[in-house]
Write a protein that holds these residues in place. Structure first.
Motif, mmCIF file in Angstrom:
data_model
loop_
_atom_site.group_PDB
_atom_site.id
_atom_site.type_symbol
_atom_site.label_atom_id
_atom_site.label_comp_id
_atom_site.label_asym_id
_atom_site.label_seq_id
_atom_site.Cartn_x
_atom_site.Cartn_y
_atom_site.Cartn_z
ATOM 1 N N PHE A 23 9.096 -3.808 6.346
ATOM 2 C CA PHE A 23 7.934 -4.101 5.520
ATOM 3 C C PHE A 23 8.341 -5.004 4.369
ATOM 4 C CE2 PHE A 23 9.865 -0.202 3.975
ATOM 5 C CZ PHE A 23 9.948 -0.405 2.608
ATOM 6 N N LEU A 83 7.304 -5.954 0.215
ATOM 7 C CA LEU A 83 6.582 -5.510 -0.970
ATOM 8 C C LEU A 83 6.097 -6.742 -1.721
ATOM 9 C CD1 LEU A 83 8.917 -2.631 -2.172
ATOM 10 C CD2 LEU A 83 6.791 -2.445 -0.878
ATOM 11 N N ASN A 84 4.788 -6.862 -1.844
ATOM 12 C CA ASN A 84 4.170 -7.984 -2.532
ATOM 13 C C ASN A 84 3.756 -7.539 -3.933
ATOM 14 O OD1 ASN A 84 3.191 -10.631 -2.637
ATOM 15 N ND2 ASN A 84 1.150 -10.016 -1.983
ATOM 16 N N GLU A 89 1.890 -4.053 -3.287
ATOM 17 C CA GLU A 89 1.236 -3.968 -1.985
ATOM 18 C C GLU A 89 2.310 -3.937 -0.897
ATOM 19 O OE1 GLU A 89 -1.863 -6.627 0.716
ATOM 20 O OE2 GLU A 89 -0.983 -7.475 -1.098
ATOM 21 N N LYS A 90 2.265 -2.923 -0.039
ATOM 22 C CA LYS A 90 3.212 -2.810 1.077
ATOM 23 C C LYS A 90 2.588 -3.453 2.305
ATOM 24 C CE LYS A 90 5.794 0.573 3.810
ATOM 25 N NZ LYS A 90 6.078 2.009 3.996
ATOM 26 N N ILE A 91 3.307 -4.424 2.872
ATOM 27 C CA ILE A 91 2.816 -5.158 4.031
ATOM 28 C C ILE A 91 3.784 -4.943 5.189
ATOM 29 C CG2 ILE A 91 2.240 -7.437 4.939
ATOM 30 C CD1 ILE A 91 1.768 -8.285 1.992
ATOM 31 N N THR A 92 3.294 -4.423 6.280
ATOM 32 C CA THR A 92 4.116 -4.204 7.467
ATOM 33 C C THR A 92 4.456 -5.544 8.114
ATOM 34 O OG1 THR A 92 3.044 -2.086 7.861
ATOM 35 C CG2 THR A 92 4.198 -3.061 9.729
ATOM 36 N N VAL A 93 5.717 -5.707 8.498
ATOM 37 C CA VAL A 93 6.151 -6.931 9.173
ATOM 38 C C VAL A 93 6.004 -6.705 10.674
ATOM 39 C CG1 VAL A 93 8.092 -8.493 9.593
ATOM 40 C CG2 VAL A 93 7.771 -7.488 7.317
#
Length: 100
Positions: free
Chosen positions: A45, A47-48, A34-38
Motif C-alpha cells: 500500500f 500512504l498519501n 489516506e491509505k491506497i492499496t497497490v
C-alpha cells in the motif's frame, strides 16, 4: 555507508543522518493520511498525505540544511547506464518519538 557496500553498488558513500528526539514537531490532530492499496502487489500500500504541508516543508528544509549525497550507480550494476543530474539522496533515521 560506503559506496561499494550500497545496493546496488554506488560511486559515492551515503550519509545516514539522525536527529535529537522531537526535533520535528508533528501535528497530533492531523487526520489527512489516506491509505491506497497497490494493485497486483500482494499486501502493499501507499500512504498519501502522510504529513501536513508544514511538516513536509520542515523535512525538506532539514535535508537541505545537511545536504544531499550524490547517487550514481557503479559500473557493472543494472542501474549504471541510467544517469540523472537529479540523482541525490537524503537518508534520515528518525528517533522513536517521531515514529510513535
Amino acid at each position: 555507508e560506503e559506496g561499494a557496500e550500497r545496493k546496488p553498488p554506488n560511486l559515492h558513500p551515503l550519509t545516514i543522518h539522525t536527529s535529537v528526539p522531537n526535533s520535528l514537531a508533528l501535528d497530533p490532530d492531523y487526520r489527512g493520511v489516506e491509505k491506497i492499496t497497490v494493485p497486483f502487489v500482494n499486501g502493499s500500500f501507499m500512504l498519501n498525505n502522510l504529513f501536513t504541508p508544514e511538516e513536509a516543508t520542515a523535512i525538506i528544509h532539514a535535508g537541505e540544511a545537511v545536504g544531499y549525497d550524490p547517487d550514481q550507480p557503479a559500473a557493472g550494476s543494472s542501474a549504471a547506464d541510467k544517469k540523472s543530474i537529479l540523482a541525490h539522496a537524503f537518508v534520515w533515521l528518525t528517533d522513536q518519538e517521531f515514529i510513535d
